[in-house]
Scaffold this active site. Structure first.
Site, PDB file in Angstrom:
ATOM      1  N   LYS A  38     -40.454 -86.497  33.273  1.00 49.00           N
ATOM      2  CA  LYS A  38     -39.753 -85.520  32.442  1.00 49.00           C
ATOM      3  C   LYS A  38     -38.770 -86.188  31.485  1.00 49.00           C
ATOM      4  O   LYS A  38     -38.637 -85.760  30.338  1.00 49.00           O
ATOM      5  CB  LYS A  38     -39.040 -84.476  33.293  1.00 49.00           C
ATOM      6  CG  LYS A  38     -37.815 -84.947  34.049  1.00 49.00           C
ATOM      7  CD  LYS A  38     -37.149 -83.794  34.763  1.00 49.00           C
ATOM      8  CE  LYS A  38     -35.938 -84.256  35.571  1.00 49.00           C
ATOM      9  NZ  LYS A  38     -34.896 -84.871  34.753  1.00 49.00           N
ATOM     10  N   THR A  39     -38.089 -87.247  31.936  1.00 49.28           N
ATOM     11  CA  THR A  39     -37.158 -87.938  31.044  1.00 49.28           C
ATOM     12  C   THR A  39     -37.919 -88.590  29.892  1.00 49.28           C
ATOM     13  O   THR A  39     -37.472 -88.567  28.741  1.00 49.28           O
ATOM     14  CB  THR A  39     -36.350 -88.997  31.812  1.00 49.28           C
ATOM     15  OG1 THR A  39     -35.669 -88.375  32.905  1.00 49.28           O
ATOM     16  CG2 THR A  39     -35.322 -89.653  30.905  1.00 49.28           C
ATOM     17  N   ASP A 221     -31.727 -80.222  30.454  1.00 50.55           N
ATOM     18  CA  ASP A 221     -32.361 -80.891  31.587  1.00 50.55           C
ATOM     19  C   ASP A 221     -31.847 -80.304  32.903  1.00 50.55           C
ATOM     20  O   ASP A 221     -30.744 -79.754  32.965  1.00 50.55           O
ATOM     21  CB  ASP A 221     -32.052 -82.391  31.516  1.00 50.55           C
ATOM     22  CG  ASP A 221     -32.929 -83.204  32.449  1.00 50.55           C
ATOM     23  OD1 ASP A 221     -33.929 -82.670  32.946  1.00 50.55           O
ATOM     24  OD2 ASP A 221     -32.602 -84.390  32.676  1.00 50.55           O
ATOM     25  N   GLU A 222     -32.633 -80.447  33.966  1.00 52.04           N
ATOM     26  CA  GLU A 222     -32.241 -80.010  35.321  1.00 52.04           C
ATOM     27  C   GLU A 222     -31.794 -78.548  35.345  1.00 52.04           C
ATOM     28  O   GLU A 222     -30.804 -78.193  35.991  1.00 52.04           O
ATOM     29  CB  GLU A 222     -31.117 -80.908  35.863  1.00 52.04           C
ATOM     30  CG  GLU A 222     -31.427 -82.398  35.861  1.00 52.04           C
ATOM     31  CD  GLU A 222     -32.396 -82.820  36.959  1.00 52.04           C
ATOM     32  OE1 GLU A 222     -32.942 -81.935  37.637  1.00 52.04           O
ATOM     33  OE2 GLU A 222     -32.607 -84.031  37.107  1.00 52.04           O
ATOM     34  N   GLN A 252     -36.779 -78.431  43.318  1.00 52.67           N
ATOM     35  CA  GLN A 252     -35.655 -79.332  43.535  1.00 52.67           C
ATOM     36  C   GLN A 252     -34.317 -78.625  43.289  1.00 52.67           C
ATOM     37  O   GLN A 252     -33.305 -79.272  42.994  1.00 52.67           O
ATOM     38  CB  GLN A 252     -35.772 -80.568  42.631  1.00 52.67           C
ATOM     39  CG  GLN A 252     -36.971 -81.442  42.958  1.00 52.67           C
ATOM     40  CD  GLN A 252     -36.965 -82.762  42.206  1.00 52.67           C
ATOM     41  OE1 GLN A 252     -36.063 -83.592  42.349  1.00 52.67           O
ATOM     42  NE2 GLN A 252     -37.972 -82.960  41.386  1.00 52.67           N
ATOM     43  N   ARG A 591     -38.268 -89.092  46.841  1.00 55.46           N
ATOM     44  CA  ARG A 591     -37.552 -90.273  46.302  1.00 55.46           C
ATOM     45  C   ARG A 591     -38.354 -91.538  46.597  1.00 55.46           C
ATOM     46  O   ARG A 591     -38.120 -92.581  45.981  1.00 55.46           O
ATOM     47  CB  ARG A 591     -36.165 -90.427  46.936  1.00 55.46           C
ATOM     48  CG  ARG A 591     -35.169 -89.289  46.770  1.00 55.46           C
ATOM     49  CD  ARG A 591     -35.025 -88.826  45.352  1.00 55.46           C
ATOM     50  NE  ARG A 591     -35.914 -87.697  45.095  1.00 55.46           N
ATOM     51  CZ  ARG A 591     -36.276 -87.289  43.881  1.00 55.46           C
ATOM     52  NH1 ARG A 591     -35.854 -87.956  42.814  1.00 55.46           N
ATOM     53  NH2 ARG A 591     -37.072 -86.254  43.712  1.00 55.46           N
TER      54      ARG A 591
END
Length: 631
Positions: A38-39, A221-222, A252, A591
């Site tokens: 996504k980044t 974002d997020e 998330q 992770r």
């Protein structure tokens, strides 16, 4: 047949990323799974827009941490060069702070307002609620929760009057007095930064018009960590054009305790008319086994967007699940396992992260690592700006900058002690209130006697000169001016501080931080908004909570304490809270890039007695074919 040429800036993107990268006008929502790039998409989309002729000055990019903001700007800079310098990349609170620095006078505040941290808030609440009926921190949490829901003091009072408990009425009254106190001190708290920005944009059409004309393209974002309040702000900033790109992974969303609401993500289409939804399904981070295991767990959640995550990475090893007799054995097993994983050079200590649901679970792990002399870092130590010596020096600078700052005044006048007790302080506070004065100008006019009078005179002499010179000095010299002016190092010596060297080192670091700023207002704002982790040893095991691990990745993840009552937490007593706990476990699992190890102790100590613990239900929800020995 026509051949479509993809712009070189985005040619490297996969088929799932290309479409949203080229969607420029109108609202879009990118549903991005863990490790799905996504980044990379955000950076590529921003670079593509700049290459297509969109002015970077018109682009506003929101992240949830300053570190992420810096990384994003740097990555865009690598693609488009110095034009990236014109981007506004910021956290919500930092952006709102700058907005209010420019327009606060529209709301009756001076632009040199102070931002109160939690300690300042608690101190203020203690002065208002002297009866101590409820803990100040609990009251602050209640007020923060109301602010997250856009509930004003007046609304809180009305609601409490008709349907509230005795505590609701008490908190609502304290809330009203608390906001009044902040306004009088020309201060705001972190929640106010966003609330006041919303109020500004809703009530001042000329300001909204000016802001909307400046920022025509938004990246958020997020978004899964956003509250209803945050999304209200985004919509106001997006204006009529509604050129807003929302990026999130609903699986998330783990910050309900901070006001994040999973339901807001599920209702985005209703809030942003014409919203186009895209899904990033390919995971670039983890092995196929880890991706499939995590997917099998999160599939038990009902509140979720449908998505089929996959990866083209290698299959990888099965997960390990280890039952141990007690916490000591669990820690011993992990320390031995770390030795085995690192002894042949394939992995280093820094490649390994140990994750836990609650901070206290790290104690036995730390002891085991110490015994084997394995270096480790507990990520998320005491924030730099909350260390005592930093707050002492900064209180002087805050007071010189904003002489109405009551909390800064009370701290500064007490360091060093000047014989100014509670009665003298109340006398000074009363003078400031009754004469519409500020704390520096009030000092020579307060009728004090004895030691307090002499102490106040000395303090006034220093502060008056300091205030006159504040804007003539660089921030680095301002810090040194206070440290030397009040002989702070001598004060530490007199107090026989056991960690004197550490505290002096922290002051040196404050000077280094200040040296990176040109203006005192920038320095104060950034120190208030940023929470910095404790210094990390370069090659060490990473110990952190599951919440702190979000956004990070490691070749090896070890998740400890997989018991009922730990994860899910004993506090999780509703379906919604269980689903959030499951998302938290999912975050921990995703992770891991190569190896994922889950452990639990069968017996734990509770008030000195050993008690049996049930295995976490989440272990049983993972498809057993992905766990060694269970398939």
């Amino acid at each position: 047949m026509a051949i479509t040429t993809v712009h070189p800036t985005i040619a490297h993107l996969n088929k799932f990323q290309l479409e949203p990268a080229q969607h420029i006008n109108g609202p879009l929502f990118v549903l991005a799974g863990p490790g799905s790039g996504k980044t990379n998409l955000i950076v590529s989309r921003a670079s593509y827009m700049i290459e297509k002729g969109i002015d970077p000055l018109s682009m506003l990019m929101f992240t949830f941490t300053k570190k992420a903001a810096n990384e994003m700007r740097e990555r865009v800079h690598l693609k488009v060069g110095p034009r990236a310098n014109d981007l506004t990349v910021s956290t919500y609170h930092s952006f709102c702070s700058r907005l209010l620095r420019k327009y606060a006078n529209y709301l009756g505040y001076e632009t040199n307002f102070t931002i109160y941290d939690t300690d300042d808030q608690i101190s203020t609440i203690k002065k208002i609620a002297k009866d101590g009926m409820f803990k100040p921190r609990d009251v602050i949490n209640e007020i923060s929760s109301m602010k997250n829901k856009n509930i004003t003091p007046q609304k809180a009072l009305e609601k409490a009057q008709y349907e509230g408990t005795a505590k609701d009425k008490y908190v609502a009254e304290v809330y009203k007095q608390y906001q009044k106190e902040l306004k009088e001190q020309n201060a705001v708290d972190f929640d106010d930064l966003i609330l006041l920005s919303i109020l500004l944009l809703r009530t001042q059409p000329e300001v909204k018009r000016e802001v909307n004309q400046r920022y025509r393209y938004l990246f958020c974002d997020e978004t899964q960590d956003s509250s209803s309040r945050d999304l209200d702000l985004i919509k106001l900033l997006a204006g009529d054009d509604m050129n807003v790109c929302l990026i999130a992974d609903d699986d998330q969303s783990i910050y309900a305790f901070r006001g994040a609401d999973i339901n807001e993500i599920l209702k985005l289409k209703a809030r942003f008319k014409g919203l186009k939804v895209y899904t990033l399904q390919q995971n670039y981070r983890s092995t196929q086994t880890i991706v499939n295991a995590a997917r099998s767990l999160i599939s038990h959640n009902e509140q979720s967007y449908e998505k089929e995550l996959f990866t083209e990475n290698k299959v990888g090893e099965q997960l390990m699940f280890i039952d141990t007799q007690n916490q000591s054995q669990e820690a011993s097993y992990i320390s031995t396992l770390i030795e085995a994983l690192t002894q042949n050079g394939t992995y280093q200590y820094k490649d390994i992260a140990i994750l836990y649901r609650m901070n206290h679970l790290s104690r036995s792990i730390e002891e085991a690592l110490l015994q084997k002399q394995v270096p480790y870092t507990v990520v998320g130590g005491l924030p730099f700006y909350k260390r005592r010596e930093i707050k002492d020096i900064m209180s002087y600078i805050r007071l010189a900058y904003n002489p109405l700052d009551r909390e800064a005044f009370e701290r500064a006048i007490g360091v060093p002690k000047r014989g100014v007790g509670d009665k003298s302080l109340e006398h000074i506070h009363a003078y400031v209130r009754n004469r519409a004065s500020n704390y520096i100008d009030a000092l020579p006019n307060t009728d004090l006697r004895g030691k307090a009078k002499k102490g106040v005179e000395q303090f006034y002499t220093f502060m008056e000169k300091f205030r006159e010179e504040l804007y003539t000095m660089a921030p680095k010299d301002i810090v040194l001016y206070v440290v030397h002016g009040i002989k702070y190092i001598d004060l530490l010596v007199e107090m026989d501080e056991p960690d004197m060297e550490t505290r002096v080192g922290n002051l040196d670091e404050l000077v280094n931080i200040a040296a990176s700023y040109d203006q005192v207002d920038e320095f104060l704002e950034n120190l208030s908004l940023n929470v910095e982790d404790a210094e990390q040893i370069e090659n060490s095991i990473n110990l952190m909570t599951l919440h702190a691990s979000k956004g990070l990745e490691f070749p090896i993840i070890i998740m400890i304490g997989n018991n009922e009552g730990i994860i899910p937490s004993w506090r999780a007593d509703t379906q919604a809270s269980i689903e959030e706990e499951r998302r938290l476990h999912y975050v921990g699992m995703t992770r891991a890039k190569e190896i994922l190890i889950l452990t639990r102790p069968k017996m734990v100590m509770n008030q000195g007695r050993s008690q049996y613990q049930e295995e976490s239900r989440f272990i049983g929800e993972i498809d057993p074919q992905y766990i060694r020995g269970r398939s």
